[in-house]
Design an enzyme around this catalytic site. Structure first.
Site, PDB file in Angstrom:
ATOM      1  N   ALA A  66      21.463 -26.752  46.505  1.00 34.51           N
ATOM      2  CA  ALA A  66      21.534 -27.842  47.468  1.00 34.51           C
ATOM      3  C   ALA A  66      22.794 -27.689  48.310  1.00 34.51           C
ATOM      4  CB  ALA A  66      21.544 -29.188  46.746  1.00 34.51           C
ATOM      5  N   GLY A 112      18.655 -26.924  43.142  1.00 37.08           N
ATOM      6  CA  GLY A 112      17.493 -27.437  43.852  1.00 37.08           C
ATOM      7  C   GLY A 112      16.481 -26.358  44.197  1.00 37.08           C
ATOM      8  N   GLU A 115      14.474 -25.935  41.109  1.00 35.59           N
ATOM      9  CA  GLU A 115      13.678 -27.155  40.974  1.00 35.59           C
ATOM     10  C   GLU A 115      12.491 -27.139  41.935  1.00 35.59           C
ATOM     11  OE1 GLU A 115      16.638 -30.635  39.505  1.00 35.59           O
ATOM     12  OE2 GLU A 115      17.264 -29.618  41.347  1.00 35.59           O
ATOM     13  N   GLU A 135      24.207 -27.263  37.781  1.00 30.62           N
ATOM     14  CA  GLU A 135      24.756 -28.563  38.170  1.00 30.62           C
ATOM     15  C   GLU A 135      25.884 -29.080  37.286  1.00 30.62           C
ATOM     16  OE1 GLU A 135      20.631 -28.520  40.062  1.00 30.62           O
ATOM     17  OE2 GLU A 135      21.593 -27.742  38.251  1.00 30.62           O
TER      18      GLU A 135
END
Length: 260
Positions: A66, A112, A115, A135
């Site tokens: 991200a 992300g 994900e 993360e």
């Protein structure tokens, strides 16, 4: 719609979405998430699109994570809303599309990015791909479904290790763990995705949509996936694809599914 962060094409029943932020290693920001939602929605509504492939531009990254600069100063409330909106807009949305979605992971798939890949219906990887959820090294946890989908794919213990260590695994380990289905050299990745997509397109798109719902419901809390299967199975009997498929079988010919 004109897209700034992605490329979209459709040919011979296959829609391809390419995340195109090479200078940022295709990192996800709010604008890219919104564009991806729009692209997936558009292709899913197009009756001519039977399979969707998502990949990243260049040879380094699928999505390297991200865009941290967008939320580094967020409050608790803003962080909560970021995860909620992101899951609804893109990750849950992709998982529940009626059109099959294949992730062609062509490099780093981190945070992300992983994900997003996990929200697709299945994944292929180039042999240089690296995957992980880093993360906790930033003092936060995965917020776009990573803590839920990763255990579903690789098991609780392996997922716990990956999340807690914030480490990356290579493509072969990802395959052994069930995170990806196939690993090939990078130049063979998209051809393989197209080969599998063409196999999918020989079958009933209507039946596939019902199968996606039935499989997904097995992983939803409080939902009886077996009952969903029974219901979706029954619905298939009222479709034109079922009539064509069974008739073709009995007549010993190749089915020509109308997609209805």
């Amino acid at each position: 719609m004109n897209y700034e962060n992605i490329l979209i094409s459709q040919e011979n029943g296959i829609g391809t979405i390419t995340i195109n932020r090479p200078k940022k290693l295709n990192a996800l920001n709010k604008a890219t998430i919104a564009e991806l939602h729009s692209a997936f929605d558009s292709l899913n509504k197009d009756a001519n699109t039977k399979v969707i492939i998502i990949t990243g531009s260049g040879e380094k990254a699928f999505v390297a994570g991200a865009d941290i600069s967008e939320f580094a100063d967020f409050s608790v409330e803003q962080g909560t809303e970021l995860a909620r909106n992101g899951q609804k807009t893109l990750f849950d949305f992709v998982e529940n599309l009626s059109t099959p979605v294949i992730a062609a992971v062509n490099g780093f798939a981190l945070g992300g990015g992983l994900e997003l890949a996990m929200s697709t219906h299945f994944r292929l990887a180039s042999d240089n791909a690296k995957m992980g959820l880093p993360e906790v090294s930033l003092g936060v946890i995965p917020g776009y479904g990573g803590t839920q989908r990763l255990p579903q794919l690789v098991g609780k213990g392996k997922a716990m290790e990956m999340v807690m260590t914030a480490g990356m695994i290579g493509a072969e380990e990802a395959k052994q763990s069930g995170l990806v289905n196939h690993v090939v050299p990078q130049e063979e990745l998209l051809p393989l995705a197209h080969k599998i997509a063409n196999k999918i397109m020989r079958n009933s798109s209507v039946a596939i949509a019902h199968a996606i719902k039935a499989v997904n419901d097995n992983f939803k809390d409080g939902v009886n996936g077996y009952q969903t299967e029974i219901t979706q199975f029954g619905i298939c009997f009222g479709t034109e694809d079922f009539k064509e498929g069974t008739t073709a079988f009995l007549e010993k010919r190749k089915a020509d599914f109308p997609g209805k």
